[in-house]
Design a protein around this motif. Structure first.
Motif, mmCIF file in Angstrom:
data_model
loop_
_atom_site.group_PDB
_atom_site.id
_atom_site.type_symbol
_atom_site.label_atom_id
_atom_site.label_comp_id
_atom_site.label_asym_id
_atom_site.label_seq_id
_atom_site.Cartn_x
_atom_site.Cartn_y
_atom_site.Cartn_z
ATOM 1 N N PHE A 61 64.614 -20.435 -66.812
ATOM 2 C CA PHE A 61 65.591 -21.402 -67.332
ATOM 3 C C PHE A 61 66.724 -20.608 -67.983
ATOM 4 O O PHE A 61 66.599 -20.138 -69.114
ATOM 5 N N ILE A 162 67.598 -25.897 -63.577
ATOM 6 C CA ILE A 162 67.433 -24.911 -62.499
ATOM 7 C C ILE A 162 68.248 -25.459 -61.328
ATOM 8 O O ILE A 162 67.858 -26.448 -60.708
ATOM 9 N N PHE A 165 66.981 -27.134 -57.688
ATOM 10 C CA PHE A 165 65.527 -27.048 -57.911
ATOM 11 C C PHE A 165 64.736 -27.580 -56.713
ATOM 12 O O PHE A 165 63.810 -26.935 -56.246
ATOM 13 N N LYS A 226 53.561 -33.192 -61.611
ATOM 14 C CA LYS A 226 52.178 -32.882 -61.299
ATOM 15 C C LYS A 226 51.281 -33.499 -62.362
ATOM 16 O O LYS A 226 51.707 -33.781 -63.480
ATOM 17 N N ASN A 228 49.034 -32.584 -64.340
ATOM 18 C CA ASN A 228 48.824 -32.070 -65.696
ATOM 19 C C ASN A 228 50.075 -32.153 -66.568
ATOM 20 O O ASN A 228 50.120 -31.592 -67.655
ATOM 21 N N ASP A 244 56.324 -32.071 -70.384
ATOM 22 C CA ASP A 244 56.962 -31.017 -69.580
ATOM 23 C C ASP A 244 58.335 -31.491 -69.076
ATOM 24 O O ASP A 244 58.528 -31.739 -67.884
ATOM 25 N N GLU A 270 45.378 -26.855 -56.281
ATOM 26 C CA GLU A 270 46.430 -26.249 -55.456
ATOM 27 C C GLU A 270 46.133 -24.788 -55.127
ATOM 28 O O GLU A 270 46.664 -24.249 -54.164
ATOM 29 N N ASN A 320 56.547 -26.452 -52.184
ATOM 30 C CA ASN A 320 55.726 -25.633 -53.085
ATOM 31 C C ASN A 320 55.085 -24.469 -52.328
ATOM 32 O O ASN A 320 55.026 -23.353 -52.844
ATOM 33 N N ARG A 323 57.680 -21.886 -51.885
ATOM 34 C CA ARG A 323 57.976 -21.206 -53.156
ATOM 35 C C ARG A 323 56.875 -20.214 -53.511
ATOM 36 O O ARG A 323 57.158 -19.118 -53.996
ATOM 37 N N PHE A 324 55.604 -20.600 -53.294
ATOM 38 C CA PHE A 324 54.503 -19.662 -53.580
ATOM 39 C C PHE A 324 54.590 -18.454 -52.640
ATOM 40 O O PHE A 324 54.384 -17.309 -53.062
ATOM 41 N N TYR A 334 57.712 -14.950 -60.458
ATOM 42 C CA TYR A 334 58.069 -16.273 -60.967
ATOM 43 C C TYR A 334 56.882 -16.963 -61.658
ATOM 44 O O TYR A 334 56.937 -17.226 -62.857
ATOM 45 N N TYR A 335 55.847 -17.253 -60.905
ATOM 46 C CA TYR A 335 54.708 -17.996 -61.471
ATOM 47 C C TYR A 335 53.745 -17.062 -62.184
ATOM 48 O O TYR A 335 53.562 -15.917 -61.776
HETATM 49 C C1 GN1 Z 1 55.395 -25.199 -62.084
HETATM 50 O O1 GN1 Z 1 55.508 -25.731 -65.199
HETATM 51 P P1 GN1 Z 1 54.451 -26.302 -64.334
HETATM 52 O O2 GN1 Z 1 53.217 -25.454 -64.270
HETATM 53 O O3 GN1 Z 1 54.196 -27.737 -64.706
HETATM 54 C C2 GN1 Z 1 56.783 -25.381 -61.470
HETATM 55 C C3 GN1 Z 1 56.752 -26.578 -60.521
HETATM 56 C C4 GN1 Z 1 55.729 -26.356 -59.438
HETATM 57 C C5 GN1 Z 1 54.377 -26.107 -60.083
HETATM 58 C C6 GN1 Z 1 53.327 -25.751 -59.068
HETATM 59 C C7 GN1 Z 1 59.851 -25.071 -63.606
HETATM 60 O O4 GN1 Z 1 55.092 -26.341 -62.854
HETATM 61 O O5 GN1 Z 1 58.039 -26.745 -59.938
HETATM 62 O O6 GN1 Z 1 55.666 -27.470 -58.583
HETATM 63 O O7 GN1 Z 1 54.437 -25.034 -61.066
HETATM 64 N N1 GN1 Z 1 57.779 -25.555 -62.504
HETATM 65 C C8 GN1 Z 1 58.924 -24.855 -62.465
HETATM 66 O O8 GN1 Z 1 52.064 -25.925 -59.622
HETATM 67 O O9 GN1 Z 1 59.216 -24.074 -61.576
#
Ligand code: GN1
Ligand code: ADP
Ligand code: MG
Length: 374
Positions: A61, A162, A165, A226, A228, A244, A270, A320, A323-324, A334-335
């Motif tokens: 961000f 972002i 996005f 998502k 959670n 979130d 996932e 997704n 992106r992964f 990133y993640y």
């Molecule tokens: C990330 O922040 P979070 O864990 O709720 C991501 C989402 C993806 C997700 C995949 C800002 O989410 O876009 O779908 O992981 N958030 C960002 O689980 O990139």
């Protein structure tokens, strides 16, 4: 990026928030992939209170003050609405920011890290998987109501926290670049995944085309729906609050719905290391459609949007997965990851879900038609 224990910057930033009482305990909290989240307990005389501290990921961000302005506007707007209807219970229905001592919505540590504090939403929890259809229906209704609450947000366009996005064409081009740059020297081992990603390239443009032709419209959306990111009441399991809020910005309702399909109508987590475990589940899909269409948002969705609810699930799952895979190719920048192949597991399991949604698309369309008829 890997998870860390509580860092020294947490202790350094504490005085900036002038919270009453003394710190009793602090520990990492939740399973988000982006921010660092800590639950901290404070004792003041005989009362204890918990707060959520978050160090916002400012590599991702890039405009944190703009992001926090969005969060401030959105939480204040929703708080005013729920106060009018929910009385006593209103405090738990929306995130509540605790300002820093200087009145700002965040504080910065010496390393430039940005911290914010929310009241801890007590008596509630998040889950990483839906367990019942009732839960899927409730989550979809909660995100639908949330979006409807923001339809009259005053103060002009929100900051794009972002850029691009969910711009799937731009996500695809990032992926294409990651393949050709091959920064982590991993492209050779993921040939099958790269091929799969290229084979579905045309999907990336479908919703963007509908938007460009004015057949669907942009609204203020959550963009990270998502499962959670909704707190559920410990006692009743009912939805308490949507959380979130970092990616709230102009988007498509179909992005929000698609992300719910990905995370709430799927058979496994996932990141299940065995993609064979992953498929779309039609009973929770039906529950999501029912929950979303029965919420206030259901009344504003047009027939094109309704017709694409299933496709949106496929598109967000594909996005997704891309992106992964991109992050895996770039060396996991990133993640948060828990092991070196984590992003690859996530990608494979997303692509398995894309295939499963393709196989189920006729059933999904039938469910949408049946549900729309009521
Ligand atoms: C990330 O922040 P979070 O864990 O709720 C991501 C989402 C993806 C997700 C995949 C800002 O989410 O876009 O779908 O992981 N958030 C960002 O689980 O990139
Ligand atoms: P991320 O962007 O990393 O996903 P989130 O804001 O979703 O960060 O927070 C991560 C997790 O922390 C959530 O899934 C939830 O379990 C928990 N959490 C976040 N905010 C609160 C809060 N105000 N009260 C209680 N738990 C929270
Ligand atoms: Mg989250």
């Amino acid at each position: 990026m890997s998870s860390l224990p509580v860092p020294p910057e947490f202790h350094a930033i504490l005085p900036a928030f002038s919270l009453p009482g003394r710190l009793v305990s602090v520990a990492p909290h939740g399973s988000g992939h982006i921010n660092e989240t800590y639950a901290a307990e404070f004792a003041d005389g005989s009362t204890t209170r918990r707060y959520v501290f978050q160090r916002i990921n400012h590599r991702i961000f890039k405009n944190v003050p703009g992001l926090m302005e969005n969060v401030q506007r959105v939480t204040a707007h929703i708080a005013a609405k729920v106060r009018a209807t929910a009385g006593e219970a209103a405090a738990r229905r929306v995130l509540h920011l605790i300002p820093a001592g200087d009145g700002r919505t965040f504080a910065q540590d010496e390393g430039g890290g940005y911290w914010r504090v929310y009241d801890f939403i007590e008596g509630a929890h998040t889950v990483d998987r839906v367990t019942t259809e009732a839960q899927a229906q409730a989550v979809a209704a909660a995100f639908g109501e949330f979006q409807a609450q923001l339809a009259d947000l005053p103060g002009g366009r929100l900051v794009e926290t972002i850029p691009n996005f969910h711009h799937t064409r731009s996500r695809f081009e990032n992926f294409r670049r990651a393949v050709s740059e091959n920064a982590a020297k991993r492209a050779g081992e993921v040939g099958a995944e790269i091929e799969f990603a290229f084979s579905r390239e045309s999907d990336a443009d479908l919703l963007l085309g509908l938007l460009a032709r004015g057949e669907i419209s942009e609204r203020v959306t959550h963009n990270d729906t998502k499962i959670n990111n909704v707190m559920l009441d410990d006692a009743t399991g009912r939805t308490v609050a949507v959380i979130d809020l970092d990616t709230i910005m102009p988007g498509l309702p179909l992005y929000d719905f698609g992300e719910m399909v990905r995370t709430s109508a799927s058979s496994t987590l996932e990141d299940d290391p065995n993609p064979d475990n992953m498929r779309v589940l039609l009973p929770p899909f039906r529950a999501l459609v029912q929950g979303y269409l029965s919420s206030a948002v259901g009344r504003v969705l047009n027939s094109t949007e309704r017709a694409h609810l299933g496709f949106a699930g496929k598109l967000m799952t594909y996005e997704n997965g891309l992106r992964f895979l991109t992050d895996y190719l770039q060396g996991d920048t990133y993640y948060k990851i828990k092991h070196p192949r984590h992003n690859l597991d996530r990608c494979r399991t997303q692509f398995a879900l894309v295939r499963s949604i393709e196989a189920a698309q006729h059933d999904m369309v039938r469910i949408i038609v049946e549900t729309s008829r009521g």
